[in-house]
Design a protein around this motif. Structure first.
Motif, PDB file in Angstrom:
ATOM      1  N   ILE A   1     -74.233 -55.390  -5.289  1.00 58.18           N
ATOM      2  CA  ILE A   1     -73.073 -55.782  -4.478  1.00 58.18           C
ATOM      3  C   ILE A   1     -73.123 -55.097  -3.120  1.00 58.18           C
ATOM      4  CG2 ILE A   1     -70.552 -55.688  -4.327  1.00 58.18           C
ATOM      5  CD1 ILE A   1     -70.553 -55.905  -7.456  1.00 58.18           C
ATOM      6  N   ARG A   2     -73.480 -53.818  -3.102  1.00 52.52           N
ATOM      7  CA  ARG A   2     -73.553 -53.065  -1.838  1.00 52.52           C
ATOM      8  C   ARG A   2     -74.502 -53.752  -0.862  1.00 52.52           C
ATOM      9  NH1 ARG A   2     -74.523 -47.858  -3.511  1.00 52.52           N
ATOM     10  NH2 ARG A   2     -76.699 -48.410  -3.794  1.00 52.52           N
ATOM     11  N   GLU A   3     -75.663 -54.172  -1.327  1.00 55.24           N
ATOM     12  CA  GLU A   3     -76.633 -54.822  -0.432  1.00 55.24           C
ATOM     13  C   GLU A   3     -76.080 -56.123   0.135  1.00 55.24           C
ATOM     14  OE1 GLU A   3     -79.366 -53.558   1.005  1.00 55.24           O
ATOM     15  OE2 GLU A   3     -78.562 -51.793  -0.018  1.00 55.24           O
ATOM     16  N   LYS A   4     -75.334 -56.865  -0.673  1.00 58.00           N
ATOM     17  CA  LYS A   4     -74.738 -58.112  -0.191  1.00 58.00           C
ATOM     18  C   LYS A   4     -73.778 -57.833   0.968  1.00 58.00           C
ATOM     19  CE  LYS A   4     -74.801 -60.336  -4.767  1.00 58.00           C
ATOM     20  NZ  LYS A   4     -75.601 -61.523  -4.543  1.00 58.00           N
ATOM     21  N   VAL A   5     -72.949 -56.812   0.810  1.00 58.52           N
ATOM     22  CA  VAL A   5     -71.966 -56.482   1.844  1.00 58.52           C
ATOM     23  C   VAL A   5     -72.663 -55.871   3.064  1.00 58.52           C
ATOM     24  CG1 VAL A   5     -69.856 -55.213   2.380  1.00 58.52           C
ATOM     25  CG2 VAL A   5     -70.191 -56.127   0.088  1.00 58.52           C
ATOM     26  N   LEU A   6     -73.632 -54.983   2.830  1.00 56.54           N
ATOM     27  CA  LEU A   6     -74.331 -54.345   3.944  1.00 56.54           C
ATOM     28  C   LEU A   6     -75.090 -55.360   4.784  1.00 56.54           C
ATOM     29  CD1 LEU A   6     -75.631 -50.987   2.443  1.00 56.54           C
ATOM     30  CD2 LEU A   6     -73.656 -51.370   3.932  1.00 56.54           C
ATOM     31  N   ASP A   7     -75.651 -56.384   4.156  1.00 51.66           N
ATOM     32  CA  ASP A   7     -76.343 -57.434   4.909  1.00 51.66           C
ATOM     33  C   ASP A   7     -75.408 -58.040   5.951  1.00 51.66           C
ATOM     34  OD1 ASP A   7     -78.705 -57.072   3.567  1.00 51.66           O
ATOM     35  OD2 ASP A   7     -78.443 -58.802   2.234  1.00 51.66           O
ATOM     36  N   PHE A   8     -74.150 -58.209   5.585  1.00 42.32           N
ATOM     37  CA  PHE A   8     -73.159 -58.746   6.520  1.00 42.32           C
ATOM     38  C   PHE A   8     -72.760 -57.691   7.558  1.00 42.32           C
ATOM     39  CE2 PHE A   8     -68.736 -58.893   7.787  1.00 42.32           C
ATOM     40  CZ  PHE A   8     -68.676 -60.131   8.404  1.00 42.32           C
ATOM     41  N   LEU A   9     -72.415 -56.484   7.110  1.00 38.67           N
ATOM     42  CA  LEU A   9     -71.885 -55.454   8.008  1.00 38.67           C
ATOM     43  C   LEU A   9     -72.893 -55.006   9.065  1.00 38.67           C
ATOM     44  CD1 LEU A   9     -69.799 -53.219   5.580  1.00 38.67           C
ATOM     45  CD2 LEU A   9     -68.942 -54.820   7.319  1.00 38.67           C
ATOM     46  N   LYS A  10     -74.169 -55.012   8.735  1.00 35.90           N
ATOM     47  CA  LYS A  10     -75.207 -54.581   9.687  1.00 35.90           C
ATOM     48  C   LYS A  10     -75.232 -55.469  10.936  1.00 35.90           C
ATOM     49  CE  LYS A  10     -78.255 -52.569   6.226  1.00 35.90           C
ATOM     50  NZ  LYS A  10     -79.467 -52.782   5.406  1.00 35.90           N
ATOM     51  N   LYS A  11     -74.711 -56.667  10.822  1.00 40.56           N
ATOM     52  CA  LYS A  11     -74.726 -57.613  11.941  1.00 40.56           C
ATOM     53  C   LYS A  11     -73.450 -57.550  12.776  1.00 40.56           C
ATOM     54  CE  LYS A  11     -77.528 -60.636   9.102  1.00 40.56           C
ATOM     55  NZ  LYS A  11     -77.448 -61.739   8.138  1.00 40.56           N
ATOM     56  N   GLN A  12     -72.520 -56.647  12.435  1.00 43.50           N
ATOM     57  CA  GLN A  12     -71.239 -56.588  13.108  1.00 43.50           C
ATOM     58  C   GLN A  12     -71.228 -55.587  14.262  1.00 43.50           C
ATOM     59  OE1 GLN A  12     -68.657 -58.759  12.273  1.00 43.50           O
ATOM     60  NE2 GLN A  12     -70.418 -59.567  11.143  1.00 43.50           N
ATOM     61  N   ASP A  13     -70.804 -56.056  15.428  1.00 48.32           N
ATOM     62  CA  ASP A  13     -70.645 -55.165  16.581  1.00 48.32           C
ATOM     63  C   ASP A  13     -69.430 -54.280  16.363  1.00 48.32           C
ATOM     64  OD1 ASP A  13     -72.779 -56.284  17.997  1.00 48.32           O
ATOM     65  OD2 ASP A  13     -71.502 -57.851  18.853  1.00 48.32           O
ATOM     66  N   GLY A  14     -69.560 -53.022  16.790  1.00 51.91           N
ATOM     67  CA  GLY A  14     -68.441 -52.096  16.721  1.00 51.91           C
ATOM     68  C   GLY A  14     -68.294 -51.377  15.411  1.00 51.91           C
ATOM     69  N   VAL A  15     -69.238 -51.584  14.473  1.00 59.75           N
ATOM     70  CA  VAL A  15     -69.185 -50.914  13.176  1.00 59.75           C
ATOM     71  C   VAL A  15     -70.502 -50.168  12.966  1.00 59.75           C
ATOM     72  CG1 VAL A  15     -68.932 -51.198  10.670  1.00 59.75           C
ATOM     73  CG2 VAL A  15     -67.662 -52.686  12.220  1.00 59.75           C
ATOM     74  N   GLU A  16     -70.397 -48.888  12.638  1.00 69.08           N
ATOM     75  CA  GLU A  16     -71.569 -48.055  12.420  1.00 69.08           C
ATOM     76  C   GLU A  16     -71.961 -48.105  10.942  1.00 69.08           C
ATOM     77  OE1 GLU A  16     -71.729 -43.430  12.583  1.00 69.08           O
ATOM     78  OE2 GLU A  16     -71.811 -44.206  14.661  1.00 69.08           O
TER      79      GLU A  16
END
Length: 180
Positions: free
Chosen positions: A163-178
């Motif tokens: 589940i973590r990898e699924k969410v991280l795949d999305f979050l890594k593409k977000q501007d303004g989030v480390e």
């Protein structure tokens, strides 16, 4: 009946008061950190009152030859759980956090096997079947800090990582989030 609501002890107390005014029985308002307010005590966040109630219950159980654990035996714990916290780097963290959550919801709607909870009252909660992580995640915006907490639970060993990898795949593409 469990009514999952936003975090923050004042939020859950206010919701319990609102439900009570509507005629819905809300005997307990409890927040994740352990703040608890009971209707019979006018929804005061009162740890001493709650401890007293627990001590009385323990004495009653002891008379019956039972323990507190006997009340909890049927409750199920996840096999795995984790929390991650992602720093929002934009100065207007609330706007950025709300945007990320909206975009994650739109993204989740397009994914196979992502089941968005119908009663999201804070952030977004998504569940997954046995073959996709066997659990859920909740991504929300912190009440006070420029962070996005991510909670994940799974009923299968290795499920949190899936589940973590699924969410991280999305979050890594977000501007303004480390994302580290």
């Amino acid at each position: 009946m469990h009514y999952r609501y936003r975090r923050g002890y004042k939020n859950v107390i206010n919701k319990a008061l609102e439900l009570t005014e509507k005629g819905i029985n809300a005997p307990l308002a409890i927040e994740t950190s352990g703040h608890a307010a009971m209707k019979e005590n006018y929804y005061l966040d009162d740890g001493a009152y709650l401890c007293t109630k627990i001590i009385i219950k323990l004495a009653q159980l002891r008379k019956e030859g039972k323990t507190l654990e006997s009340l909890l035996r049927e409750l199920k714990e996840p096999v795995e759980a984790c929390e991650m916290r992602f720093k929002i780097t934009d100065s207007d963290f609330r706007t950025t956090g709300e945007r990320v959550i909206r975009e994650l919801e739109a993204y989740a709607e397009e994914q196979d096997g992502w089941q968005i909870a119908p009663d999201n009252r804070e952030g977004i909660r998504v569940s997954f079947g046995k073959n996709d992580g066997d659990g859920w995640f909740l991504l929300r915006l912190s009440v006070h800090d420029p962070i996005l907490p991510l909670n994940i639970e799974s009923d299968s060993e290795g499920g949190v990582a899936i589940i973590r990898e699924k969410v991280l795949d999305f979050l890594k593409k977000q501007d303004g989030v480390e994302v580290k």
